[in-house]
Structures are given as structure tokens and as C-alpha cells.
Design an enzyme around this catalytic site. Structure first.
Site, PDB file in Angstrom:
ATOM      1  N   GLU A  43       0.718  -1.250   0.017  1.00  0.00           N
ATOM      2  CA  GLU A  43       0.045  -0.035  -0.055  1.00  0.00           C
ATOM      3  C   GLU A  43       0.941   1.273   0.036  1.00  0.00           C
ATOM      4  O   GLU A  43       1.890   1.153   0.682  1.00  0.00           O
ATOM      5  CB  GLU A  43      -0.788   0.065   1.213  1.00  0.00           C
ATOM      6  N   LYS A 118      -9.385   2.335  -1.403  1.00  0.00           N
ATOM      7  CA  LYS A 118      -9.770   1.702   0.119  1.00  0.00           C
ATOM      8  C   LYS A 118     -11.091   1.751   0.373  1.00  0.00           C
ATOM      9  O   LYS A 118     -11.410   3.248   0.407  1.00  0.00           O
ATOM     10  CB  LYS A 118      -8.555   2.309   1.014  1.00  0.00           C
ATOM     11  N   CYS A 170      -5.171  -2.946   3.168  1.00  0.00           N
ATOM     12  CA  CYS A 170      -5.017  -2.872   4.734  1.00  0.00           C
ATOM     13  C   CYS A 170      -6.133  -2.941   5.348  1.00  0.00           C
ATOM     14  O   CYS A 170      -6.648  -4.153   5.775  1.00  0.00           O
ATOM     15  CB  CYS A 170      -4.095  -1.693   5.048  1.00  0.00           C
TER      16      CYS A 170
END
Length: 624
Positions: A43, A118, A170
Site C-alpha cells: 500500500e 480503500k 490494509c
């Protein structure tokens, strides 16, 4: 699945997209030579993640975005997955600036094959994603789409077959406290495997929790799972976060197939066709393992911090006590003993014992050692301030003469050591000096502003005093002979700033660390209030909740009044000393919550809840 993957655990240099991209291009070239089908990077691999409000620098953001062109151009014959900032020049973010996304890009054959924003934005501890980025969750709402329809796997041809790969970032895997589960959604939508690119800092026992989380995510949809994390250090100004990597390949049943080494750049090669045949045992939790990871992380963090600020030499005050002893050892381990300059600065209150321990450790570590007595300067300052008076210039003739209390006298010594001696020596050596304060002192303000609260780095300020001792004992267990003398563990912990702190008479710091460290931990890591502590005390569960020795509380306090007095005193020290903490140097984070911009404090003074005051009143009645 007949797919070959290269999962690249690389060191990210925050704020340096040129350096990061060059490294990625080299690894893409190598992955092609190795005939890999997919190469994966972490990321925010291009810009770094924790870069503060540099995200508001439009020129920097556009520069980072443009590096995608080189990565896309390198994707001929291979699929590349990487993290970078994405932009929408036609839209405005909720900060009123250029709309930005934290995005996983996918490129193949010279073209963007997919971009995945995300979904879940962490807004706790050091994370502040919503401050800068627009989430997939918000974007789906803007497009009037259900998130279940919005989150779709990547459909891509690999080796002549259409593949459906779930790409996530994440926090998307840490969904227990959210109303959306991105991983489950991707799996429900047909993902044949999950790729999670992360920029996830190391914290105590976090990796073991991640293993459990992944296993839980796959329990109803057994597919391969590839977690790719970076190494290095990144910071938010007040806190330095360690990134150990721990890139992991999981089998469809959630068992671990392979794990990359800690703090090492490494490429894990994954053959998904044979994914279920290999399992690697996870390390079991233990205090030994905790200390092993702690020592490795602190050493790595110090070394990388000095690289970051382009410094090579460290100056440290070495009193012979446990804090400075551990700090000196860590510096020598990280930088090499030839780069460490330890200074013993005795006054009349420093015992021959601690002076001897300082010298003995210096010889053991083979560092550079010097002695600079401060008694003469201390006496001069006392005399100078004692002869100083202030005249009120209103014609009244009123004068104010200075009275130097014992605390003032103690602080003069600390400031002389830090602001004069250590700062001067560091400047002369073209070095930086390092802070020795631990978390117990930082929490209670048991340190002198501009004295021992100074320096470029506070390497052990996220370790309580009891943890400092424990780590020293662990270090001794690693060596053929003890690094730290047995006497270090036997003498009282003491600042040695007055006769009342004479270790040869058994005097020392005004804390019982096995108790007060746990009390402070409840305040800091778990945000407990005195109301909670008093309720546990009344219920008889305090020792269990604080995880301290049974019977310790009754031995320390003669009754309810003594317990309450100590509780309120400790709470006051904790709450009123934020002004010292905010001026302290950056802290290497190793706990669940560190001072700085990890634990976000506000100077508000002291407050005791109404329920606390009611319980206190009833309890004190019993003492009469």
C-alpha cells in the site's frame, strides 16, 4: 489456480516517490525474468503512507501520481499490483482540496487494468485517512450503488484463463468494528483469491491477531490469501512507527504457507496451483518472543532514524542507572560502539556505585566515554540565582528575592546536564544527543523540561520502567557474560539529584513501579478513568484487572484513604504533565498507545467524575 506470484516486501522511503519507484521497476524486471504472472507491492508504495499534511501539497501529490506512468509502461507481459495515491481532478475532497484516494492500481500489458480504492478508512491511533482521502464506501454512495455491487473482483486473463482476483487495502481486512466487510463482499462476488496490500506498522502481538483475522475471513470461502506489507520507518512527527513487513501467504484454510523475514527486503514466490500443500508453523506467544521482537524493533528504529536525519554519531548521558544503560546498549547495537559518545556528569549526589557502573558498562560496550562533573557549574548557578532579586518598577520599591526550593535545585542539575553539557558536546562532535526517559517518567512528568526532556530521539519512552528492567534481563540472557551488572538490578531506581535520593541508603524514585506502571498502563493504553480503578478496588478485582501480584495493593496501602490519595496523585501527575510530553522528542512506538500523536491528548486540567466522587465519599466513611 495456475498463477505464479511475486509478493515484494520492500522498504518504503516516505516522501520519496522517485526512490520507491526505481526499486519497484527493478523488481518488476526481475519478476518478468522469473516468469511470474503477478508482481505485488505494498500500500502507498510510491509516496509512503505516514507523511502528514504533505498530502495537502498538490504538486507533490500530482508528482506521485505521475510515477504510475513508468509502472504501467513496465507491465508488458506481467500483471503489476501496487499502492499509490489516485486523484479525481474534476471532484473536490471533503477537505476542500483535490479529491484523493488511497488506491491499489493494477496494470497489465501497458494499460491500467483496474483501480481499487480503500473502502475502510482507519481514524484511530496514528491513522487519519478521512482527513486526506475519499473512500470507496463514500464513492459508492455518491454513485447510488450498494457497496456489495461496487466492490467487485478484478477480472483478468492470465495464461489464457479468466481470473477473478479480490484486491483490497490494509484496513479492509480489519472489518470487525465496521458495518461493511470488504473481504467477505469480494468473496461473495466470486473472488478466487484475495490480495491485500498494506502499510501496517508493527505493534505488540499484532501479527498473531492478523493470522486469526485472516483465518476467520476465509472460514466460509476457502481461497488463497496474499498479504503484502512494507518495511522501514515512517512517522507523524511525534511518533516513529516500525514496519517489520511480515508479508504472508495464507493457504485457503487460513493456515500460513510462508512468511517473509522481519525488517528485511524479500520477495516471496507463490505458486497458487500448489497453494494447499505447504504449511509453516506460527511462532507461539511468549515473553521471550515479545522481548526478541522488541529488541529487534528498537535497534532497527534507531538505525533507520539516524539514517533519516543523516546523522551517524550519538551522544548520551550515562549515569549508571538502568535507563541510560539500556539506551547506551541499544545505540551501540544500532550504530556501532565507535559512533556512541557516553558522558557521565556527576554532582555531589551521585554515588561511587553508579559512577562505577557507568564506567563498567562503557568498558563492556567499548564505546567512547567521558566524564564532565557538573558540581562547580551547579554551585555557580545556585549562587547566581540566590543573589538575584526583582524590583517592582512602579516606585513602590518592592523586591522579590528568589528562593531555591529542593525541587528547583534538582532541576538545575538536570538542565545543566542536558541543555549545557550534552547539547554542547553533540554540537562539537557534529552529533545528536538522545533522550533516556522511559514511559513511566513521561507519563508522570518525573523529568525536567529542557533537562532530561530534550534530544533528537526518545528510544525507550514507550517502555515502562518495569519493561526496561525486563528487556535488560533478556539482553543479559543472550550473551555469554552479562552486559548489565547484577548490581544494576539490585540498587533502587533513582535520579540521584538530592540527599533524599541516596541509593546507598535505599532511597530512590517515589513510585512502586510494579504497581504504578500497571496503573498508568490502564490510564494510557486502555483509557481507563479513576472511576474504573476505584470500582475495581471496591469490587476486589483491581489486581486481576491490572494484572499485578495478588496482595500487592494491601501491602502498599494502609487503608482506603491511602489508596485514594495515591490514585488521585497519580491521576493528577498524568493529566497535568501533557505540556512536558508535547515538547519531548519523537518516540519509537512499541506499545498499544504511545505518547505523541498516537495518544492525542488535550490540556484540560483535572476532573473526577461524579460517580467517582460518590464512591469515594462512601468508601471514606468506612475509614472512620
Amino acid at each position: 489456480m495456475d498463477v505464479r506470484i511475486a509478493a515484494c516486501q520492500i522498504e518504503i522511503s516516505p516522501g520519496h516517490p522517485d526512490v520507491n519507484t526505481e526499486k519497484m521497476l527493478s523488481l518488476i524486471k526481475q519478476a518478468k525474468a522469473d516468469k511470474q504472472d503477478i508482481v505485488i507491492f505494498p500500500e502507498m508504495a510510491v509516496p509512503g503512507y505516514l507523511i502528514g499534511d504533505e498530502w495537502e501539497n498538490r504538486a507533490f501529490v500530482l508528482d506521485c501520481y505521475r510515477y504510475n506512468e513508468q509502472i504501467v509502461a513496465s507491465s508488458d507481459g506481467i500483471t503489476v499490483v501496487w499502492g499509490n495515491v489516485d486523484i479525481d481532478k474534476e471532484a473536490v475532497g471533503e477537505d476542500g482540496r483535490l479529491r484523493k484516494f488511497n488506491t491499489a492500481f493494477v496494470a497489465r500489458n501497458g494499460k491500467i487494468a483496474g483501480r481499487f480504492h480503500k473502502t475502510l478508512h482507519p481514524n484511530y491511533r496514528e491513522f487519519d485517512d478521512d482527513r486526506h482521502f475519499y473512500s470507496a464506501r463514500k464513492l459508492s454512495g455518491e454513485k447510488d450503488m450498494d457497496i456489495e455491487d461496487f466492490l467487485q473482483p478484478l477480472q483478468i486473463d492470465i495464461n489464457g484463463r479468466e481470473r477473478r482476483i479480490g484486491v483490497s487495502l490494509c484496513e479492509d481486512m480489519w472489518s470487525d468494528d465496521y458495518t461493511i466487510d470488504p473481504i467477505e463482499t469480494l468473496l461473495n462476488n466470486g473472488a478466487e483469491c484475495i490480495i491485500n496490500i498494506s502499510c501496517s506498522p508493527w505493534t505488540w502481538r499484532k501479527n498473531d491477531k492478523r493470522h486469526r483475522v485472516v483465518k476467520d475471513r476465509l472460514k466460509d470461502h476457502p481461497v488463497p490469501y496474499i498479504y503484502v506489507n512494507n518495511i522501514g520507518i515512517q512517522n507523524n512527527g511525534k511518533n516513529l512507527f516500525l514496519f517489520e513487513g511480515n508479508t504472508t501467504v495464507y493457504n485457503p484454510d487460513g493456515s500460513v504457507q510462508n512468511i517473509a523475514g522481519d525488517y528485511e527486503e524479500e520477495v516471496l514466490h507463490v505458486d497458487l496451483q500448489n497453494n494447499g500443500g505447504k504449511k509453516q508453523e506460527k511462532k507461539t506467544l511468549s515473553n521471550h518472543r515479545d522481548n526478541e521482537e522488541l529488541l529487534k524493533g528498537l535497534t532497527y528504529g534507531i538505525r533507520k532514524f539516524f539514517d533519516l536525519i543523516h546523522a551517524s554519531k550519538a551522544v548520551i548521558g550515562m549515569s549508571g542507572g538502568v535507563d541510560s544503560s539500556l539506551s547506551a546498549y541499544l545505540l551501540c547495537r544500532a550504530l556501532g560502539p565507535g559512533q556512541v559518545y557516553a558522558v557521565n556528569m556527576p554532582s555531589e549526589f551521585n554515588s561511587e556505585l553508579t559512577r562505577g557502573l557507568a564506567r563498567q558498562l562503557a568498558e563492556t560496550l567499548q564505546l567512547n566515554y567521558g566524564v564532565v562533573p557538573i558540581q562547580e557549574a551547579f554551585e555557580f548557578t545556585l549562587k547566581q540565582l540566590g543573589n538575584t532579586a526583582f524590583e517592582r518598577l512602579d516606585g513602590s520599591g518592592r523586591r522579590t528575592e528568589l528562593e531555591l526550593s529542593p525541587v528547583v535545585r534538582e532541576n538545575i542539575q538536570a538542565r545543566d546536564r542536558g541543555s549545557r553539557v550534552l547539547a554542547g558536546i553533540a554540537a562539537a562532535l557534529n552529533a545528536v544527543f538522545v533522550n533516556n526517559g522511559n514511559k513511566s517518567e513521561t507519563a508522570t512528568g518525573y523529568a525536567t523540561l529542557y533537562g532530561d526532556i530534550n534530544g533528537a530521539l526518545a528510544p525507550i519512552a514507550d517502555l515502562y520502567k518495569t519493561e526496561v528492567y525486563e528487556l535488560c534481563r533478556y539482553i543479559n540472557s543472550l550473551e555469554d557474560k552479562n552486559i548489565f551488572s547484577d548490581q544494576l538490578f539490585e540498587i533502587p531506581a533513582s535520579a540521584e539529584l538530592s540527599d533524599e535520593q541516596n541509593i546507598e541508603e535505599g532511597e530512590g524514585d517515589p513510585f512502586v513501579y510494579p504497581y504504578h506502571d500497571r496503573l498508568l498502563r490502564a490510564f494510557i493504553e486502555f483509557r481507563r478513568d479513576p472511576e474504573d480503578i476505584l470500582q475495581w478496588y471496591i469490587d476486589g478485582s483491581l489486581e486481576e484487572m491490572l494484572e499485578i501480584e495478588v496482595g500487592l495493593v494491601s501491602r502498599l496501602f494502609g487503608g482506603h484513604r491511602d489508596f485514594i490519595k495515591d490514585l488521585e496523585h497519580t491521576w493528577r501527575l498524568y493529566k497535568i504533565n501533557f505540556f512536558k510530553r508535547i515538547q519531548a522528542p519523537p518516540i519509537i512506538v512499541v506499545s498499544k498507545r504511545a505518547f505523541g500523536f498516537d495518544l492525542r491528548e488535550s490540556q484540560m486540567g483535572i476532573h473526577f467524575t461524579r460517580k467517582y466522587r460518590e464512591m469515594k465519599k462512601e468508601l471514606l466513611k468506612q475509614d472512620h
